[in-house]
Design a protein around this motif. Structure first.
Motif, PDB file in Angstrom:
ATOM      1  N   SER A 187      20.730  12.538  -7.155  1.00 17.28           N
ATOM      2  CA  SER A 187      20.146  11.930  -8.340  1.00 17.28           C
ATOM      3  C   SER A 187      19.616  10.543  -8.032  1.00 17.28           C
ATOM      4  N   THR A 188      20.311   9.809  -7.171  1.00 20.92           N
ATOM      5  CA  THR A 188      19.828   8.490  -6.777  1.00 20.92           C
ATOM      6  C   THR A 188      18.501   8.587  -6.054  1.00 20.92           C
ATOM      7  N   SER A 189      18.380   9.602  -5.192  1.00 21.87           N
ATOM      8  CA  SER A 189      17.125   9.803  -4.461  1.00 21.87           C
ATOM      9  C   SER A 189      15.983  10.147  -5.411  1.00 21.87           C
ATOM     10  N   LEU A 190      16.251  11.039  -6.379  1.00 23.32           N
ATOM     11  CA  LEU A 190      15.215  11.413  -7.343  1.00 23.32           C
ATOM     12  C   LEU A 190      14.812  10.226  -8.198  1.00 23.32           C
ATOM     13  N   LEU A 191      15.812   9.456  -8.645  1.00 19.56           N
ATOM     14  CA  LEU A 191      15.508   8.291  -9.464  1.00 19.56           C
ATOM     15  C   LEU A 191      14.735   7.245  -8.673  1.00 19.56           C
ATOM     16  N   GLY A 192      15.084   7.088  -7.401  1.00 21.56           N
ATOM     17  CA  GLY A 192      14.360   6.134  -6.563  1.00 21.56           C
ATOM     18  C   GLY A 192      12.914   6.531  -6.375  1.00 21.56           C
ATOM     19  N   ASN A 193      12.672   7.840  -6.168  1.00 25.14           N
ATOM     20  CA  ASN A 193      11.289   8.316  -6.023  1.00 25.14           C
ATOM     21  C   ASN A 193      10.508   8.092  -7.308  1.00 25.14           C
ATOM     22  N   LEU A 194      11.181   8.316  -8.467  1.00 25.58           N
ATOM     23  CA  LEU A 194      10.505   8.112  -9.743  1.00 25.58           C
ATOM     24  C   LEU A 194      10.143   6.654  -9.949  1.00 25.58           C
ATOM     25  N   LEU A 195      11.081   5.747  -9.657  1.00 22.27           N
ATOM     26  CA  LEU A 195      10.817   4.319  -9.847  1.00 22.27           C
ATOM     27  C   LEU A 195       9.751   3.807  -8.890  1.00 22.27           C
ATOM     28  N   ASN A 196       9.745   4.332  -7.657  1.00 19.01           N
ATOM     29  CA  ASN A 196       8.747   3.888  -6.679  1.00 19.01           C
ATOM     30  C   ASN A 196       7.354   4.365  -7.025  1.00 19.01           C
ATOM     31  N   SER A 197       7.269   5.456  -7.811  1.00 15.13           N
ATOM     32  CA  SER A 197       5.955   6.008  -8.142  1.00 15.13           C
ATOM     33  C   SER A 197       5.300   5.285  -9.310  1.00 15.13           C
ATOM     34  N   ILE A 198       6.062   4.429 -10.029  1.00  3.90           N
ATOM     35  CA  ILE A 198       5.524   3.729 -11.187  1.00  3.90           C
ATOM     36  C   ILE A 198       4.771   2.491 -10.730  1.00  3.90           C
ATOM     37  N   GLU A 199       3.524   2.361 -11.193  1.00  3.41           N
ATOM     38  CA  GLU A 199       2.698   1.218 -10.833  1.00  3.41           C
ATOM     39  C   GLU A 199       3.142  -0.009 -11.632  1.00  3.41           C
ATOM     40  N   VAL A 200       3.335  -1.133 -10.944  1.00  5.09           N
ATOM     41  CA  VAL A 200       3.656  -2.391 -11.608  1.00  5.09           C
ATOM     42  C   VAL A 200       2.773  -3.483 -11.040  1.00  5.09           C
ATOM     43  N   SER A 201       2.525  -4.476 -11.837  1.00  4.24           N
ATOM     44  CA  SER A 201       1.759  -5.629 -11.382  1.00  4.24           C
ATOM     45  C   SER A 201       2.621  -6.499 -10.486  1.00  4.24           C
ATOM     46  N   PRO A 202       2.055  -7.077  -9.421  1.00  2.00           N
ATOM     47  CA  PRO A 202       2.862  -7.931  -8.540  1.00  2.00           C
ATOM     48  C   PRO A 202       3.525  -9.088  -9.269  1.00  2.00           C
ATOM     49  N   SER A 203       2.958  -9.513 -10.409  1.00  2.00           N
ATOM     50  CA  SER A 203       3.562 -10.617 -11.152  1.00  2.00           C
ATOM     51  C   SER A 203       4.817 -10.186 -11.903  1.00  2.00           C
ATOM     52  N   ASP A 204       5.038  -8.861 -12.046  1.00  2.00           N
ATOM     53  CA  ASP A 204       6.188  -8.370 -12.792  1.00  2.00           C
ATOM     54  C   ASP A 204       7.462  -8.352 -11.962  1.00  2.00           C
ATOM     55  N   GLU A 205       7.337  -8.330 -10.641  1.00  2.00           N
ATOM     56  CA  GLU A 205       8.502  -8.262  -9.777  1.00  2.00           C
ATOM     57  C   GLU A 205       8.329  -9.241  -8.632  1.00  2.00           C
ATOM     58  N   GLU A 206       9.451  -9.736  -8.115  1.00  2.00           N
ATOM     59  CA  GLU A 206       9.391 -10.616  -6.980  1.00  2.00           C
ATOM     60  C   GLU A 206       9.173  -9.802  -5.712  1.00  2.00           C
ATOM     61  N   SER A 207       8.492 -10.393  -4.756  1.00  2.00           N
ATOM     62  CA  SER A 207       8.203  -9.703  -3.512  1.00  2.00           C
ATOM     63  C   SER A 207       8.867 -10.421  -2.353  1.00  2.00           C
ATOM     64  N   ASP A 208       9.420  -9.639  -1.421  1.00  2.00           N
ATOM     65  CA  ASP A 208      10.033 -10.226  -0.241  1.00  2.00           C
ATOM     66  C   ASP A 208       8.997 -10.664   0.780  1.00  2.00           C
ATOM     67  N   ASP A 209       7.844 -10.045   0.725  1.00  2.00           N
ATOM     68  CA  ASP A 209       6.793 -10.358   1.690  1.00  2.00           C
ATOM     69  C   ASP A 209       5.558 -10.768   0.909  1.00  2.00           C
ATOM     70  N   HIS A 210       5.367 -12.095   0.741  1.00  2.00           N
ATOM     71  CA  HIS A 210       4.271 -12.577  -0.085  1.00  2.00           C
ATOM     72  C   HIS A 210       2.925 -12.280   0.552  1.00  2.00           C
ATOM     73  N   ALA A 211       2.861 -12.291   1.876  1.00  2.00           N
ATOM     74  CA  ALA A 211       1.583 -12.013   2.549  1.00  2.00           C
ATOM     75  C   ALA A 211       1.164 -10.576   2.327  1.00  2.00           C
ATOM     76  N   GLU A 212       2.131  -9.653   2.467  1.00  2.00           N
ATOM     77  CA  GLU A 212       1.817  -8.243   2.241  1.00  2.00           C
ATOM     78  C   GLU A 212       1.437  -8.016   0.789  1.00  2.00           C
ATOM     79  N   ASP A 213       2.164  -8.682  -0.131  1.00  2.00           N
ATOM     80  CA  ASP A 213       1.869  -8.550  -1.547  1.00  2.00           C
ATOM     81  C   ASP A 213       0.476  -9.090  -1.861  1.00  2.00           C
ATOM     82  N   SER A 214       0.088 -10.163  -1.219  1.00  2.00           N
ATOM     83  CA  SER A 214      -1.229 -10.749  -1.446  1.00  2.00           C
ATOM     84  C   SER A 214      -2.328  -9.805  -0.978  1.00  2.00           C
ATOM     85  N   ASP A 215      -2.163  -9.201   0.206  1.00  2.00           N
ATOM     86  CA  ASP A 215      -3.160  -8.245   0.699  1.00  2.00           C
ATOM     87  C   ASP A 215      -3.266  -7.042  -0.218  1.00  2.00           C
ATOM     88  N   LEU A 216      -2.115  -6.561  -0.670  1.00  2.00           N
ATOM     89  CA  LEU A 216      -2.129  -5.398  -1.554  1.00  2.00           C
ATOM     90  C   LEU A 216      -2.808  -5.725  -2.873  1.00  2.00           C
TER      91      LEU A 216
END
Length: 313
Positions: free
Chosen positions: A198-227
């Motif tokens: 269930s954790t795996s299914l829930l993780g796949n579901l959450l990863n598939s949801i599109e969010v704006s970079p401003s809604d969540e913090e990013s560990d890699d700001h350079a990668e987030d900027s390119d994306l």
């Protein structure tokens, strides 16, 4: 037939494209010959000749489209342009056969446009992109597929393994996270034993949801900027209408510096072959290479010769 300047009639070949059309079209040239030399009981009547005329008129646009498909390797955008031209020609004729054919083409087009890869090609083709404006859902599906694709491209460039999508487009409805109503209570795995799945299914579901970079913090700001830059290019892409005869990759080659991320996407989505012309030509090249005089070639040498022959400039 020779005295009347007629060639030999064309006979239908089951394995050859358009051979039935060519046989019927050549039969019309023998109408007077059949009336003079064939008994009435074996000859076609007026109504049957009329049916042959209508059938040839219906199949003629398809024959022309097939010749264009066989002439060269087409991009998906070029194929869709040819498809739309064929639809318009068929729709222009109001005969019953043409209307039935038009309905079949529309039904097939619905299946064609259910492919995210096709929608992405149409979105990145300024010649026909306006066709998506009439269908906002298809437009959203194309953008979603391109966002997922640019993520994978950026991850590969940075050396990270890309996430698998199980061969499904992003706009497909996932059935893996839905429980069927027919499942019995005894078949359900209770939380003590299903926590990992269930954790795996829930993780796949959450990863598939599109969010704006401003809604969540990013560990890699350079990668987030390119994306974010790549996503902005996809979302803000609004080109001017191009003529239908403009080569699509020449257009994108001129845009590689002003739209670098879209250029990377265009090289991927437009590389999908729309026809099997290259495969058929490879078989023809194989017949020329592996002849009776060169029948002792090893598989490795034969593969290298074919590679050079099919990829020569």
């Amino acid at each position: 037939m020779a005295a009347q300047g007629l060639n030999r009639p064309i006979i239908d070949v089951v394995t050859r494209w358009n051979s039935t059309f060519q046989m019927l079209k050549s039969l019309l040239k023998f109408r007077e010959f059949c009336a003079e030399h064939i008994e009435d009981k074996f000859n076609l009547n007026i109504a049957e000749w009329r049916d042959v005329d209508e059938l040839v008129a219906t199949l003629d646009p398809i024959y022309e489209a097939t010749l264009k498909l066989q002439s060269s390797q087409l991009f998906l955008g070029d194929f869709y342009i040819l498809w739309m031209q064929l639809k318009l020609k068929v729709q222009a004729n109001n005969s019953d056969n043409n209307q039935l054919l038009f309905k079949c083409l529309e039904k097939r087009e619905e299946r064609l446009l259910n492919s995210p890869s096709v929608l992405a090609c149409v979105y990145l083709d300024p010649r026909i992109r306006r066709l998506l404006i009439k269908n906002p859902i298809k437009m959203m599906c194309a953008k979603s597929h391109l966002r997922q694709l640019i993520r994978q491209i950026l991850m590969l460039k940075k050396g990270f393994p890309s996430q698998e999508n199980n061969g499904k487009g992003e706009c497909d409805t996932s059935e893996d996270i839905c429980l069927s109503p027919s499942i019995e209570t005894s078949d359900v795995i209770w939380p003590e034993t299903q926590s990992q799945s269930s954790t795996s299914l829930l993780g796949n579901l959450l990863n598939s949801i599109e969010v704006s970079p401003s809604d969540e913090e990013s560990d890699d700001h350079a990668e987030d900027s390119d994306l974010q830059k790549a996503i902005n290019e996809v979302e803000c892409y609004a080109p001017k209408q191009l003529d239908l005869d403009v080569p699509i990759m020449e257009y994108w080659k001129k845009k590689q510096y002003t739209h670098p991320y879209l250029w990377s996407l265009a090289k991927v989505v437009h590389s999908t072959p729309a026809t099997q012309v290259s495969v058929e030509r490879s078989f023809s090249a194989l017949k020329l290479v592996l002849s009776d005089l060169r029948c002792n070639l090893s598989p490795g040498i034969l593969e290298k010769i074919l590679f050079l022959k099919t990829n020569k400039m």
